[in-house]
Design a protein around this motif. Structure first.
Motif, PDB file in Angstrom:
ATOM      1  N   TYR A  70     -12.955  -0.469  13.618  1.00  0.00           N
ATOM      2  CA  TYR A  70     -12.812   0.550  12.582  1.00  0.00           C
ATOM      3  C   TYR A  70     -11.434   1.185  12.647  1.00  0.00           C
ATOM      4  N   ASP A  71     -10.823   1.361  11.480  1.00  0.00           N
ATOM      5  CA  ASP A  71      -9.537   2.043  11.374  1.00  0.00           C
ATOM      6  C   ASP A  71      -9.618   2.982  10.177  1.00  0.00           C
ATOM      7  N   ALA A  72      -9.721   4.273  10.427  1.00  0.00           N
ATOM      8  CA  ALA A  72      -9.900   5.270   9.367  1.00  0.00           C
ATOM      9  C   ALA A  72      -8.733   5.306   8.387  1.00  0.00           C
ATOM     10  N   CYS A  73      -7.592   4.771   8.775  1.00  0.00           N
ATOM     11  CA  CYS A  73      -6.405   4.810   7.915  1.00  0.00           C
ATOM     12  C   CYS A  73      -6.272   3.581   7.011  1.00  0.00           C
ATOM     13  N   THR A  74      -7.231   2.682   7.049  1.00  0.00           N
ATOM     14  CA  THR A  74      -7.145   1.458   6.254  1.00  0.00           C
ATOM     15  C   THR A  74      -7.153   1.770   4.763  1.00  0.00           C
ATOM     16  N   ILE A  75      -6.173   1.232   4.060  1.00  0.00           N
ATOM     17  CA  ILE A  75      -6.105   1.317   2.600  1.00  0.00           C
ATOM     18  C   ILE A  75      -6.434  -0.073   2.082  1.00  0.00           C
ATOM     19  N   VAL A  76      -7.563  -0.191   1.402  1.00  0.00           N
ATOM     20  CA  VAL A  76      -7.989  -1.485   0.879  1.00  0.00           C
ATOM     21  C   VAL A  76      -7.272  -1.790  -0.427  1.00  0.00           C
ATOM     22  N   THR A  82      -6.871  -2.324  -8.998  1.00  0.00           N
ATOM     23  CA  THR A  82      -7.323  -3.216  -7.918  1.00  0.00           C
ATOM     24  C   THR A  82      -8.601  -2.677  -7.287  1.00  0.00           C
ATOM     25  N   LEU A  83      -8.675  -1.375  -7.125  1.00  0.00           N
ATOM     26  CA  LEU A  83      -9.870  -0.742  -6.561  1.00  0.00           C
ATOM     27  C   LEU A  83     -11.096  -1.020  -7.437  1.00  0.00           C
ATOM     28  N   VAL A  84     -10.941  -0.906  -8.748  1.00  0.00           N
ATOM     29  CA  VAL A  84     -12.039  -1.182  -9.682  1.00  0.00           C
ATOM     30  C   VAL A  84     -12.490  -2.635  -9.545  1.00  0.00           C
ATOM     31  N   LYS A  85     -11.535  -3.545  -9.528  1.00  0.00           N
ATOM     32  CA  LYS A  85     -11.845  -4.980  -9.425  1.00  0.00           C
ATOM     33  C   LYS A  85     -12.546  -5.297  -8.111  1.00  0.00           C
ATOM     34  N   MET A  86     -12.023  -4.772  -7.017  1.00  0.00           N
ATOM     35  CA  MET A  86     -12.616  -5.044  -5.705  1.00  0.00           C
ATOM     36  C   MET A  86     -13.997  -4.403  -5.570  1.00  0.00           C
ATOM     37  N   ARG A  87     -14.168  -3.216  -6.178  1.00  0.00           N
ATOM     38  CA  ARG A  87     -15.478  -2.553  -6.141  1.00  0.00           C
ATOM     39  C   ARG A  87     -16.522  -3.430  -6.834  1.00  0.00           C
ATOM     40  N   ALA A  88     -16.178  -3.945  -8.009  1.00  0.00           N
ATOM     41  CA  ALA A  88     -17.106  -4.803  -8.750  1.00  0.00           C
ATOM     42  C   ALA A  88     -17.405  -6.084  -7.967  1.00  0.00           C
ATOM     43  N   GLU A  89     -16.392  -6.675  -7.375  1.00  0.00           N
ATOM     44  CA  GLU A  89     -16.589  -7.901  -6.585  1.00  0.00           C
ATOM     45  C   GLU A  89     -17.469  -7.626  -5.378  1.00  0.00           C
ATOM     46  N   THR A  90     -17.253  -6.500  -4.741  1.00  0.00           N
ATOM     47  CA  THR A  90     -18.053  -6.154  -3.557  1.00  0.00           C
ATOM     48  C   THR A  90     -19.498  -5.857  -3.938  1.00  0.00           C
ATOM     49  N   ASP A  91     -19.698  -5.151  -5.042  1.00  0.00           N
ATOM     50  CA  ASP A  91     -21.066  -4.889  -5.499  1.00  0.00           C
ATOM     51  C   ASP A  91     -21.782  -6.194  -5.827  1.00  0.00           C
ATOM     52  N   THR A  92     -21.076  -7.147  -6.411  1.00  0.00           N
ATOM     53  CA  THR A  92     -21.657  -8.465  -6.685  1.00  0.00           C
ATOM     54  C   THR A  92     -21.990  -9.184  -5.379  1.00  0.00           C
ATOM     55  N   ALA A  93     -21.108  -9.096  -4.398  1.00  0.00           N
ATOM     56  CA  ALA A  93     -21.350  -9.742  -3.101  1.00  0.00           C
ATOM     57  C   ALA A  93     -22.565  -9.126  -2.398  1.00  0.00           C
TER      58      ALA A  93
END
Length: 166
Positions: A70-76, A82-93
């Protein structure tokens, strides 16, 4: 309702609620999303990023039994698109994972060393529960900020999830 049904229902709920949340966050614009509001992760954007980061970590534990430290400073994702796209992909996963016909992972135990330094042996089912609980926790922080801005988040009741798969 068995655990498989729970997972499918919560994945559907999670996707619905994230859709509502991101729709509202899109309305407020980048400046407001990034404004430090004194939240644990500073801003709405920072909290959305944290949610995605933890979801990806927990999904990794569910899929492989492993996660990076775990790294609390991680920026995905630093930009909202990009956040919207990754959120949708993750919800699908997540939805794909819980809908899988092979549920043998549920019987497995994983060791996890928490931020408190204690190593625990935990059933993998608990990680799926944590994924959804963690989402709810931080979404409520964001919805509180949106409410202060005059935005009504609307319904959050699980039984009212559209197209509930049970």
């Amino acid at each position: 309702m068995n655990f498989n049904d729970y997972g499918r229902a919560m994945a559907r709920y999670n996707t619905w609620q994230n859709g509502v949340l991101f729709g509202l966050c899109e309305q407020i614009g980048d400046t407001e999303r990034r404004h430090d509001r004194g939240m644990f992760f500073g801003s709405i954007h920072g909290t959305l990023n944290h949610l995605l980061y933890i979801d990806l970590r927990i999904l990794g534990i569910l899929q492989t039994g492993q996660a990076e430290p775990y790294d609390a400073c991680t920026i995905v994702a630093d930009d909202f698109g990009t956040l919207v796209k990754m959120r949708a992909e993750t919800d699908t996963a997540i939805a794909t994972f819980v809908d899988d016909n092979d549920h043998s992972w549920q019987d497995e135990i994983r060791e996890l060393t928490g931020l408190d330094g204690i190593t625990r042996k935990l059933p993998r089912q608990l990680f799926l529960m944590q994924l959804f609980n963690h989402q709810t926790h931080h979404r409520s922080q964001i919805t509180s900020e949106l409410h202060k801005m005059g935005l009504d988040y609307g319904i959050t009741d699980v039984p009212l999830t559209p197209d509930l798969p049970i």
